[in-house]
Structure formats: C-alpha cells, structure tokens
Write a protein that holds these residues in place. Sequence first.
Motif, PDB file in Angstrom:
ATOM      1  N   ASN A 107       0.190  46.047  12.301  1.00  0.00           N
ATOM      2  CA  ASN A 107      -1.249  46.283  12.105  1.00  0.00           C
ATOM      3  C   ASN A 107      -1.589  47.764  12.015  1.00  0.00           C
ATOM      4  O   ASN A 107      -2.714  48.165  12.332  1.00  0.00           O
ATOM      5  N   ALA A 108      -0.642  48.579  11.556  1.00  0.00           N
ATOM      6  CA  ALA A 108      -0.875  50.022  11.525  1.00  0.00           C
ATOM      7  C   ALA A 108      -2.039  50.407  10.627  1.00  0.00           C
ATOM      8  O   ALA A 108      -2.645  51.470  10.803  1.00  0.00           O
ATOM      9  N   MET A 109      -2.374  49.555   9.664  1.00  0.00           N
ATOM     10  CA  MET A 109      -3.475  49.871   8.743  1.00  0.00           C
ATOM     11  C   MET A 109      -4.825  49.346   9.234  1.00  0.00           C
ATOM     12  O   MET A 109      -5.849  49.544   8.576  1.00  0.00           O
ATOM     13  N   THR A 110      -4.821  48.664  10.390  1.00  0.00           N
ATOM     14  CA  THR A 110      -6.055  48.064  10.913  1.00  0.00           C
ATOM     15  C   THR A 110      -6.645  48.959  11.999  1.00  0.00           C
ATOM     16  O   THR A 110      -5.977  49.240  13.002  1.00  0.00           O
ATOM     17  N   PRO A 111      -7.865  49.415  11.838  1.00  0.00           N
ATOM     18  CA  PRO A 111      -8.455  50.297  12.846  1.00  0.00           C
ATOM     19  C   PRO A 111      -8.785  49.549  14.133  1.00  0.00           C
ATOM     20  O   PRO A 111      -8.868  48.323  14.168  1.00  0.00           O
ATOM     21  N   GLY A 112      -8.981  50.335  15.197  1.00  0.00           N
ATOM     22  CA  GLY A 112      -9.448  49.761  16.452  1.00  0.00           C
ATOM     23  C   GLY A 112      -8.373  49.117  17.288  1.00  0.00           C
ATOM     24  O   GLY A 112      -7.220  49.553  17.321  1.00  0.00           O
ATOM     25  N   HIS A 113      -8.763  48.022  17.941  1.00  0.00           N
ATOM     26  CA  HIS A 113      -7.938  47.318  18.919  1.00  0.00           C
ATOM     27  C   HIS A 113      -7.756  45.881  18.458  1.00  0.00           C
ATOM     28  O   HIS A 113      -8.642  45.308  17.811  1.00  0.00           O
ATOM     29  N   SER A 114      -6.631  45.281  18.802  1.00  0.00           N
ATOM     30  CA  SER A 114      -6.314  43.933  18.314  1.00  0.00           C
ATOM     31  C   SER A 114      -7.152  42.835  18.949  1.00  0.00           C
ATOM     32  O   SER A 114      -7.229  41.728  18.408  1.00  0.00           O
ATOM     33  N   GLY A 115      -7.784  43.091  20.089  1.00  0.00           N
ATOM     34  CA  GLY A 115      -8.588  42.062  20.750  1.00  0.00           C
ATOM     35  C   GLY A 115      -7.793  41.276  21.778  1.00  0.00           C
ATOM     36  O   GLY A 115      -6.569  41.323  21.810  1.00  0.00           O
ATOM     37  N   GLN A 145     -15.454  31.897  10.047  1.00  0.00           N
ATOM     38  CA  GLN A 145     -16.709  31.336  10.558  1.00  0.00           C
ATOM     39  C   GLN A 145     -16.906  31.590  12.054  1.00  0.00           C
ATOM     40  O   GLN A 145     -18.031  31.545  12.551  1.00  0.00           O
ATOM     41  N   ALA A 146     -15.815  31.811  12.782  1.00  0.00           N
ATOM     42  CA  ALA A 146     -15.923  31.989  14.238  1.00  0.00           C
ATOM     43  C   ALA A 146     -14.777  32.885  14.714  1.00  0.00           C
ATOM     44  O   ALA A 146     -13.684  32.856  14.137  1.00  0.00           O
ATOM     45  N   PRO A 147     -14.992  33.679  15.768  1.00  0.00           N
ATOM     46  CA  PRO A 147     -13.946  34.589  16.273  1.00  0.00           C
ATOM     47  C   PRO A 147     -12.902  33.827  17.092  1.00  0.00           C
ATOM     48  O   PRO A 147     -12.864  33.910  18.320  1.00  0.00           O
ATOM     49  N   ILE A 148     -12.047  33.083  16.405  1.00  0.00           N
ATOM     50  CA  ILE A 148     -11.095  32.197  17.078  1.00  0.00           C
ATOM     51  C   ILE A 148      -9.647  32.598  16.811  1.00  0.00           C
ATOM     52  O   ILE A 148      -8.729  31.800  16.947  1.00  0.00           O
ATOM     53  N   HIS A 149      -9.450  33.868  16.434  1.00  0.00           N
ATOM     54  CA  HIS A 149      -8.080  34.357  16.289  1.00  0.00           C
ATOM     55  C   HIS A 149      -8.059  35.863  16.521  1.00  0.00           C
ATOM     56  O   HIS A 149      -8.969  36.586  16.100  1.00  0.00           O
ATOM     57  N   VAL A 150      -7.046  36.328  17.218  1.00  0.00           N
ATOM     58  CA  VAL A 150      -6.731  37.760  17.280  1.00  0.00           C
ATOM     59  C   VAL A 150      -5.244  37.915  17.025  1.00  0.00           C
ATOM     60  O   VAL A 150      -4.453  36.994  17.241  1.00  0.00           O
ATOM     61  N   SER A 151      -4.867  39.077  16.569  1.00  0.00           N
ATOM     62  CA  SER A 151      -3.464  39.349  16.270  1.00  0.00           C
ATOM     63  C   SER A 151      -2.677  39.611  17.547  1.00  0.00           C
ATOM     64  O   SER A 151      -3.225  40.045  18.564  1.00  0.00           O
ATOM     65  N   GLY A 152      -1.386  39.384  17.475  1.00  0.00           N
ATOM     66  CA  GLY A 152      -0.496  39.695  18.584  1.00  0.00           C
ATOM     67  C   GLY A 152       0.185  41.044  18.436  1.00  0.00           C
ATOM     68  O   GLY A 152       1.134  41.350  19.162  1.00  0.00           O
ATOM     69  N   HIS A 153      -0.302  41.861  17.478  1.00  0.00           N
ATOM     70  CA  HIS A 153       0.347  43.136  17.189  1.00  0.00           C
ATOM     71  C   HIS A 153      -0.647  44.282  17.319  1.00  0.00           C
ATOM     72  O   HIS A 153      -1.860  44.093  17.156  1.00  0.00           O
ATOM     73  N   PRO A 154      -0.157  45.497  17.569  1.00  0.00           N
ATOM     74  CA  PRO A 154      -1.054  46.620  17.872  1.00  0.00           C
ATOM     75  C   PRO A 154      -1.759  47.166  16.645  1.00  0.00           C
ATOM     76  O   PRO A 154      -1.154  47.364  15.591  1.00  0.00           O
ATOM     77  N   CYS A 155      -3.046  47.425  16.802  1.00  0.00           N
ATOM     78  CA  CYS A 155      -3.802  48.147  15.781  1.00  0.00           C
ATOM     79  C   CYS A 155      -3.684  49.644  16.033  1.00  0.00           C
ATOM     80  O   CYS A 155      -2.999  50.087  16.951  1.00  0.00           O
ATOM     81  N   ARG A 156      -4.352  50.419  15.213  1.00  0.00           N
ATOM     82  CA  ARG A 156      -4.173  51.879  15.232  1.00  0.00           C
ATOM     83  C   ARG A 156      -4.430  52.486  16.617  1.00  0.00           C
ATOM     84  O   ARG A 156      -3.672  53.334  17.093  1.00  0.00           O
ATOM     85  N   GLU A 157      -5.512  52.058  17.264  1.00  0.00           N
ATOM     86  CA  GLU A 157      -5.859  52.639  18.565  1.00  0.00           C
ATOM     87  C   GLU A 157      -4.762  52.389  19.599  1.00  0.00           C
ATOM     88  O   GLU A 157      -4.447  53.267  20.411  1.00  0.00           O
TER      89      GLU A 157
END
Length: 535
Positions: A182-190, A343-355
């Motif tokens: 997720n190096a190209m995804t800003p913020g935090h993975s959740g 439609q709903a926030p029912i998934h987050v990644s298991g990998h690190p985002c940029r932050e």
Amino acid sequence: MNLNLYGWGEAGSESWVMIDLGVTFGGPQEPGIDLIMPDISYIEERRDRLLALVLTHAHEDHIGAVAHLWERLQCPIYATPFTAMLVEAKLREQGLPVTMINRIKTGDSVRIGHFDIQYMAITHSIPESHLLGIKTPAGRIVHTGDWKFDPDPVIGKVSDHKGFARFAEEGEVLAMVCDSTNAMTPGHSGSEREVANNLIDVVKKVKGRAVVTTFASNAARVKAIFEAAAANERQVVLVGRSMHRIVEAARSSGYLAGLPSAVPEEQAGFLPAEHTLILCTGSQGEGRAALGKMAEGNHPHIRLNSSDTVIFSSKVIPGNEKSVFRILNLLSEQGVQVVTEKQAPIHVSGHPCREELVQMYQVIRPKLAIPVHGEPMHMMEHARIAYGVGIAQAIVPHNGMMIELAPNLGTIVDDVPSGRIYIDGRVSELAGNSAADDRRRLNFAGVAYVNLLHKGREIQKLTISSRGVPTQLLIDHGAQFDEAISTIFNADGVLPSEEVLGEKVRQSVRRMYKLLWGKKPLVEVEVTNIEEFAS
C-alpha cells in the motif's frame, strides 16, 4: 508469493536460511493453472547448506508451497503454533511427516547457524504474524513480513512497538526488507475493530438471509463476522473448504473462544432466514468457490433469492475485476441485494499505508531499505518514502537479485535462477515452456494442423485443418496455402531433412495466416516421406 534467502559466509560456501515459501494463484494469463510456486532450483542445488525454513505467518503466499516443495529441500521448519498447525495439515494431506516443524513462541529467539532470529508480534489480517529481527556477526536485519499498525486487531497481539525500538537501539540495522503493498495509498490502513463494528450495523439492516464473503485467510475478519452474527441473533453457516480450515485452526488455537459453533451447510435450509448468516468463500469471483456456485444456482445446499443480501467484506484484487463483476451481475439478476466496501466501510487492508511506513522507518532507521511484496510501482514509491525520511540508500529488487549486506552494503553481486513452477492438475511444469503457455496462445489464435505426405519433391497428400481459427480462411484461400507449401519442395538444392521441412512448412503456414487473417495460430506439422516406407 514470497521466498527470501539470507546467506552467511564466503561466496560459494554460504549457509542459508529461507524465509517463507508461498504460492500465488493462476489468472487469465495462466489458463488452467491451479497454483504458481517459486522455482527453487538455486537453493535445491545447495540444500546441504540450507539450515532452515522460517515462516513469518500463515497466509498462502507465505506458506502455500511448503507441502509441495519440502521434499526437495529436506530442512527444519520454524513457525509459531497457529502457522505450524496449518502447515502440518498441508503436509499430512501430501502424506509427509511433520516432525521437522519446530514451534516457536511469539517473542522468542531461535539460533540457526550464524543467524539469531527473534519473532516479534506485528499486526496483520491473520493471527501470529511476525516481524523477524535477525542478528548476525556482521550486523542486524529487519524482515517485516506482511504487516500494518492496528491498535485493536480483533484477533491476536498488537504490534510490539517497544520490541522494534529496542532491537534497533541495541545495534545498527543494516537493512530492512519491508512490505510495499500500500505504498501508494496515503494515510493509515485502518483498524479491524472499526470493520467489526460496521459489520454489526450492516447485518442488522438485513431482513432475510445475510451472506457474507471475505478472504478465508483473514481470521480477524472471520471472527468479526461471527461476532456480527451473534450480535444480531443469527447462526453462522460455514461454506467453503478453506473457510472451514481457517475456522478450525483458529478455534484450536483459542482465537474464536466464546463464539458458537457453525451450522453445517446441509442444514442451512432449515434455519429461519432472519436468523441465518452464511459465511462463505468466493470474494474474488472464483467460479468454483462457494459464492460462485450460489450465484450460478448450482450449489448443492443453498439457493439464493431476492430476499437475501450478499455482503462483500473484501476488496477486489487487481486482475479479478471481471470475475467479481460477473458474480455481482449474476446476483443482481436474481434480485439479490449486494453490499460492497463501496456502500459501507466493511473492509480495511492488512498492509501498511504511507503513514505507517514512515512510522516504521522512524523506529528502525536502517541504512538500506529493500522494498518487497508489491508491483514495481509500489516498490518504487516505497523507496521514495524511505529516502523521504532520511534513509541513505534503497534498492528495489527484482526476482533473483542477490544483494550483499556486509561488508559491502547494497552491492548487487549476482542474479540467480528465479522462475516459476505451474501446478497444472497433478503435474508441475516450469513456466515459459509449459502447457499453460500453449493454452494462452491457443486462446488468442487457435491451432492449425498440417499433415503432409510426400515422395521426394512430389507432394502426395496435403491436409490442413484447424480449431479456433475461422474456417472460411481455408475455404477461400486453400490454393494459396498449397502454393506456399509447394514452393518449399520446389526450391533449388538438396531436399532438407523431415525435421527441417516440417519447420519450414510451419513457418510458411503461420506467415500465410498472418497475411490473410492478421493472427498467427499455433501450427502443428506432420511430414512423412513415403519413399522411406517404399524402400
């Protein structure tokens, strides 16, 4: 899929430790292929110096090839209990022993030759994921495995931030080999806890049966779905072999303690719809997975209807879009309501985002960053992040690249064999010259068959047929094919061998198809000189 080798010693006499041995799955470019594994020929030739296989966690892209390839390696295996349990099951399925597996507790260290390896807890989407702190006489290395920073991961331990800092403070870290997904995804993975809470709310709104699909290997999500069912007075029906496997392992390890048992899928039809939650495989549109069979209406025990709601607690992996959309359309045609992460926030990644990557580099402070686990664009962006926080050097590796870490840090010293092995039914083949490669070409332009009998330079019989090629080509232009082949036999000089003749005919037919059709099919040629039989 993941396989990393760390070596110690003089060139040509190194002792080796392998970290992870995973698989990936065949896609549209590998028709008919079930699994893809790394080509281990390089280390297999040196297996007398392979000290161990060390496993970071239990995802298929890290352990899936162990049972297929261990006999070629014959080395000890180190893993924590949850991972060991899943690997043991795979080995037993292959009729292999499990005595080579050494179980390690999270936080413990193991001495393997010149390597002292510490298992440190790090959050991911499966229990017992670990960052490996590797000590050698020449310096320290951090191998992160797959990870994220999740303060409330639903299942398993939180990341050992103090342990990471202590490892870096006690000695300079030469290199960090780190997840780039997720190096190209800003913020935090959740957080998985946020997803768990949201799933409770989404399931609460469902009037009929709730059908939830997710990655079977995401044990944290599986637990959250069980919790969502319990919170809404629904019983869970498990459907899908891999879902059963992960739930059994999680229960045996105590990660699903306090949650009720699942109902067998054969009994799903007897449950009231408003008290049913079906947890199934198939989030990536796999036709043979449970949800795919339900969508196509050929599952033996479960028939969907317009009162059902299917919830995708997952993201679409790039490359699977068409397969997933096909399932979504099939469900919609039946009037089934569909809820996805859109439609709903029912998934987050298991990998690190940029932050999170920035936070990790600020703690570990390696001299060299080695981004792995991602496409080239992800790894290049990861390298830019490392430089951005002051890391002196970054190398974006390709498969087979051998990098020296000491004493000449960051020197590329070799490129070793690093191909792929296709599992095609019960057969394994090296990619590049396999049946799957032929299937891919057949899928694009079909195949033509040429059967030619000749007596010296005289063609006695010529037959051309094809599959997957427009038949009108031969009907309209058969004479041109005949003329092109006759030219070969009428050429000046000595008539070449049957093998050479066959290749000339093959090339001539392919050129003719290209001229007339714009495509080159595979061409199979059989040339027989009947003079040899007459003599």
